[in-house]
Design an enzyme around this catalytic site. Structure first.
Site, PDB file in Angstrom:
ATOM      1  N   GLY A 119       2.565  -0.410  -6.538  1.00 20.76           N
ATOM      2  CA  GLY A 119       3.200   0.196  -5.377  1.00 20.76           C
ATOM      3  C   GLY A 119       4.640  -0.234  -5.233  1.00 20.76           C
ATOM      4  O   GLY A 119       5.148  -0.403  -4.120  1.00 20.76           O
ATOM      5  N   GLY A 120       5.319  -0.386  -6.366  1.00 19.62           N
ATOM      6  CA  GLY A 120       6.658  -0.960  -6.367  1.00 19.62           C
ATOM      7  C   GLY A 120       7.789   0.018  -6.152  1.00 19.62           C
ATOM      8  O   GLY A 120       8.951  -0.345  -6.307  1.00 19.62           O
ATOM      9  N   ASP A 157      -2.048   5.782 -10.816  1.00 18.07           N
ATOM     10  CA  ASP A 157      -2.807   5.588  -9.583  1.00 18.07           C
ATOM     11  C   ASP A 157      -3.721   4.394  -9.807  1.00 18.07           C
ATOM     12  O   ASP A 157      -4.688   4.476 -10.559  1.00 18.07           O
ATOM     13  CB  ASP A 157      -3.624   6.845  -9.280  1.00 18.07           C
ATOM     14  N   VAL A 158      -3.430   3.272  -9.155  1.00 18.45           N
ATOM     15  CA  VAL A 158      -4.197   2.054  -9.431  1.00 18.45           C
ATOM     16  C   VAL A 158      -5.604   2.101  -8.847  1.00 18.45           C
ATOM     17  O   VAL A 158      -6.399   1.195  -9.101  1.00 18.45           O
ATOM     18  CB  VAL A 158      -3.461   0.789  -8.943  1.00 18.45           C
ATOM     19  N   ASN A 197       0.201  -5.040  -4.542  1.00 16.34           N
ATOM     20  CA  ASN A 197       0.890  -4.669  -3.310  1.00 16.34           C
ATOM     21  C   ASN A 197       0.356  -3.388  -2.671  1.00 16.34           C
ATOM     22  O   ASN A 197       0.566  -3.164  -1.484  1.00 16.34           O
ATOM     23  CB  ASN A 197       2.390  -4.516  -3.597  1.00 16.34           C
ATOM     24  N   SER A 215      -2.739  -8.084   4.672  1.00 17.09           N
ATOM     25  CA  SER A 215      -2.263  -7.839   6.034  1.00 17.09           C
ATOM     26  C   SER A 215      -2.705  -8.959   6.943  1.00 17.09           C
ATOM     27  O   SER A 215      -3.778  -9.554   6.754  1.00 17.09           O
ATOM     28  CB  SER A 215      -2.813  -6.511   6.575  1.00 17.09           C
ATOM     29  N   TYR A 274     -10.830  -1.369   8.139  1.00 15.63           N
ATOM     30  CA  TYR A 274      -9.566  -1.776   7.522  1.00 15.63           C
ATOM     31  C   TYR A 274      -9.416  -3.292   7.579  1.00 15.63           C
ATOM     32  O   TYR A 274      -9.080  -3.946   6.578  1.00 15.63           O
ATOM     33  CB  TYR A 274      -8.401  -1.107   8.253  1.00 15.63           C
ATOM     34  N   ALA A 318     -11.696  -5.495   7.785  1.00 17.67           N
ATOM     35  CA  ALA A 318     -12.663  -6.124   6.886  1.00 17.67           C
ATOM     36  C   ALA A 318     -12.195  -6.071   5.438  1.00 17.67           C
ATOM     37  O   ALA A 318     -12.382  -7.031   4.672  1.00 17.67           O
ATOM     38  CB  ALA A 318     -14.019  -5.442   7.024  1.00 17.67           C
ATOM     39  N   LYS A 371      -9.071  -5.987   4.369  1.00 17.16           N
ATOM     40  CA  LYS A 371      -7.972  -6.931   4.203  1.00 17.16           C
ATOM     41  C   LYS A 371      -8.480  -8.372   4.221  1.00 17.16           C
ATOM     42  O   LYS A 371      -7.974  -9.229   3.481  1.00 17.16           O
ATOM     43  CB  LYS A 371      -6.924  -6.714   5.302  1.00 17.16           C
TER      44      LYS A 371
END
Length: 290
Positions: free
Chosen positions: A33-34, A83-84, A110, A163, A176, A178, A180
């Protein structure tokens, strides 16, 4: 305000890069996501510190922009449009990086997204799967793809950007939160597992970072003075704030640091985080009127 003035929202200045040692000179660093936001901030700073940056980015336009940014500044970067969340793309990324360099020294996981943002009583198995794919599963997949080369080299640093919502209660979307939290605990567990192989694993709990994905400024220009209440440090965060911590964790400056998840949040976790506003009828992390 997005910088350039004198307000609380301005990015904090840093000394010119020429005044610093190049902390990642010659090291191969993969950043997922760079192409924008926090990932782009990390890619730029790593390249400034001499890293051979390999960016995984799902969007061709963003990949092109970060490539131009870094190369025009004299840095080394290659961008892979992948697409990772897709296993075949992760395998293609790993093959390209390892074929070119024979190793990887740093992996920054990321990629992540808060969408679909669904109250739990309206969520579905499909929304749970989407949250898993974009916030957790790819962390497993990308890390697994590069760990063997790190074990062979008996060195490496893995940094996962998750996050602060995985480190405190997140009422807006417990699924969400959970995911993270799982990414943060995976970081801790993996650090214990891989430490004997010379590999360090740490995480960043981001919050209040101004990015194209999450806009903390638009609509609040007339109440900028409230940043002193919203964040203990008194300002919005910027991708560069996250990038500097990622640089520390990736470099030998943190050679005795592993298994930790560092909130890079301007103090919001320490300061209390989410509040329920009766006037607005919702949980907020900043409000004009509580």
């Amino acid at each position: 305000m997005t910088g350039g003035g004198e307000g609380l929202s301005d990015p904090v200045g840093v000394p010119p890069i020429d005044d610093w040692n190049r902390l990642l000179d010659g090291r191969v660093a993969v950043v997922t996501g760079g192409g924008d936001g926090i990932g782009a901030g990390i890619a730029r700073l790593f390249a400034q510190h001499g890293a051979l940056v390999e960016v995984a980015e799902v969007d061709q336009g963003r990949a092109d922009r970060i490539h131009e940014d870094v190369t025009s500044a004299g840095g080394s970067i290659r961008c892979h449009v992948v697409d990772v969340t897709a296993d075949a793309d992760v395998a293609r990324l790993a093959d390209a990086v390892l074929t070119e360099h024979g190793r990887v020294d740093v992996v920054v996981n990321n990629v992540g997204d808060y969408r679909p943002l669904v109250p739990f009583h309206h969520s579905t198995p499909e929304s749970w799967q989407q949250q898993y794919d974009i916030n957790l599963r790819h962390v497993f997949a990308v890390t697994r793809a590069f760990v063997p080369s790190m074990i062979d080299a008996h060195r490496g640093s893995i940094v996962t950007v998750h996050s602060v919502e995985g480190m405190r209660g997140y009422p807006k979307d417990p699924v969400y939160g959970a995911m993270k939290a799982a990414a943060a605990h995976f970081t801790t567990c993996l650090a214990v597992d891989l430490g004997r192989h010379g590999i360090r694993v740490n995480g960043i709990g981001a919050d209040l970072a101004q990015t194209p994905q999450v806009d903390y400024l638009t609509g609040y220009e007339d109440v900028e003075q409230l940043w002193a209440s919203w964040a203990p440090v008194g300002r919005v965060g910027w991708p560069e704030d996250q990038a500097r911590v990622a640089l520390f964790l990736a470099s030998d400056q943190s050679a005795f640091v592993t298994g930790h998840n560092i909130p890079v949040d301007g103090g919001t976790k320490a300061g209390g985080g989410w509040l329920f506003s009766p006037r607005e009828g919702r949980f907020v992390n900043r409000s004009r009127n509580l």
